[in-house]
Design an enzyme around this catalytic site. Sequence first.
Site, short mmCIF file in Angstrom:
data_model
loop_
_atom_site.label_atom_id
_atom_site.label_comp_id
_atom_site.label_asym_id
_atom_site.label_seq_id
_atom_site.Cartn_x
_atom_site.Cartn_y
_atom_site.Cartn_z
N GLU A 1 47.70 56.16 50.83
CA GLU A 1 48.38 56.04 49.55
C GLU A 1 50.02 55.81 49.62
O GLU A 1 50.67 55.02 49.02
CB GLU A 1 48.04 57.11 48.40
CG GLU A 1 46.59 56.95 47.67
CD GLU A 1 46.53 55.84 46.95
OE1 GLU A 1 47.67 55.46 46.25
OE2 GLU A 1 45.42 55.57 46.45
N LYS B 1 64.06 68.99 58.52
CA LYS B 1 64.41 70.30 57.56
C LYS B 1 65.81 70.22 57.62
O LYS B 1 66.64 69.83 58.81
CB LYS B 1 63.76 71.29 58.68
CG LYS B 1 62.82 72.22 57.62
CD LYS B 1 62.48 73.23 58.23
CE LYS B 1 61.69 74.17 57.47
NZ LYS B 1 60.86 73.84 56.14
N SER C 1 67.66 75.42 55.38
CA SER C 1 66.09 75.40 55.38
C SER C 1 65.47 75.96 56.46
O SER C 1 64.54 76.73 56.60
CB SER C 1 65.40 74.00 54.71
OG SER C 1 64.06 74.35 54.95
N ASP D 1 58.08 72.81 62.14
CA ASP D 1 57.93 71.81 61.19
C ASP D 1 59.30 71.03 60.98
O ASP D 1 59.83 70.96 59.81
CB ASP D 1 57.20 71.83 60.00
CG ASP D 1 57.89 73.11 59.35
OD1 ASP D 1 58.83 73.98 59.61
OD2 ASP D 1 57.62 73.22 58.06
N HIS E 1 47.01 70.10 58.42
CA HIS E 1 48.24 70.04 58.98
C HIS E 1 47.84 69.88 60.48
O HIS E 1 47.02 70.49 61.34
CB HIS E 1 48.90 71.60 59.04
CG HIS E 1 49.28 71.77 57.67
ND1 HIS E 1 50.21 72.73 57.49
CD2 HIS E 1 49.31 71.18 56.37
CE1 HIS E 1 50.70 72.71 56.27
NE2 HIS E 1 49.95 71.93 55.58
N GLU F 1 55.65 67.87 62.62
CA GLU F 1 54.42 68.21 61.85
C GLU F 1 53.86 67.04 61.07
O GLU F 1 54.56 66.72 59.88
CB GLU F 1 54.67 69.45 61.05
CG GLU F 1 53.40 70.08 60.31
CD GLU F 1 53.76 71.12 59.25
OE1 GLU F 1 53.55 72.28 59.46
OE2 GLU F 1 54.13 70.67 58.08
N GLU G 1 53.17 73.68 42.86
CA GLU G 1 53.10 75.09 43.41
C GLU G 1 54.53 75.47 44.19
O GLU G 1 55.31 76.53 44.22
CB GLU G 1 52.09 75.14 44.33
CG GLU G 1 51.66 76.57 44.63
CD GLU G 1 52.36 77.26 45.89
OE1 GLU G 1 52.38 78.46 46.63
OE2 GLU G 1 53.11 76.44 46.70
N HIS G 2 55.11 74.34 45.00
CA HIS G 2 56.38 74.43 45.59
C HIS G 2 57.52 74.68 44.49
O HIS G 2 58.31 75.64 45.01
CB HIS G 2 56.41 73.39 46.54
CG HIS G 2 57.41 73.53 47.45
ND1 HIS G 2 58.81 73.09 47.39
CD2 HIS G 2 57.42 73.70 48.76
CE1 HIS G 2 59.39 73.22 48.37
NE2 HIS G 2 58.76 73.59 49.51
#
Length: 235
Positions: free
Chosen positions: A32, A39, A43, A70, A118, A137, A152-153
């Site tokens: 999709e 990063k 972060s 990641d 992952h 990642e 949720e994040h």
Amino acid sequence: MLEHRFGMDEVVTKLNILRDEFTHLHDYNPIENVSSRLKSPESLVEKIARKGVDLADLASFDEVRDRVTDIAGVRVVCSFASDVYRVFDLLAQQQDVTIVEVRDYIKQPKPNGYRSLHALVEVPVFLSGGEVPVVVEVQFRTIAMDFWASLEHKIYYKYRRDIPTELLDGLHDAAETAYALDTTMERLHEEVRGLDDLPAELVDALQGGDGPDAALLSALRRIGDQPSASSSTVS
Ligand code: 0O2
């Protein structure tokens, strides 16, 4: 950080090639959306602290890389859970892709309900000084899993990781609902694809008048699943 960006761009290109091939040369596209992010230094520092490591104790960027895998992240959103594994396999089997580690949070969701596949993949980046292996990642998930994870994040950061219990319970329930939706949608999708294999006039006839006879449709689909018997038996 540049090396990570190059590696990330390579993986994105590989996935975009697969997506374009599916779009133009196949009747179904399992991918999709493909997105990526490097990063940010803030972060990165925050994640090192979250892991309980003092940045001052790390002597080189290689040590940072060892702790935070990641730095380069690619996210692949698929329609259905089976597509997640299919696209992962297509990437994993490429000659210049090495799978370093796989964490299957779909088969074994995190306690909060988080689901995704992952994979840490290593790709070679060709610089003027030679080849450099870079770890990226890749997160593979369905649309429903992505919807849940995005919310949720946001909640996680809004509450600075101290989410009220009620909200945690609600999120966990929502994750299960999202997974149930994934399962139902995939089953419906398979049913429609099964109908595609039956002669159109038969499907029309079954779906007209009093509506489809579920038992007959299911029997025909089973026959359709047996390649050698399908066409002669159905006709
Ligand atoms: P961000 O802001 O998205 O970059 P570990 O290797 O076990 O020490 P790590 O690296 O967190 O820890 O591994 P893991 O569990 O594979 O998580 C990597 C990334 O997956 C996270 O990066 C998130 O992007 C995503 N992720 C993992 N768990 C969750 C979760 O419960 N909810 C959501 N929404 N995303 C999750 P970051 O750096 O934590 O976050």
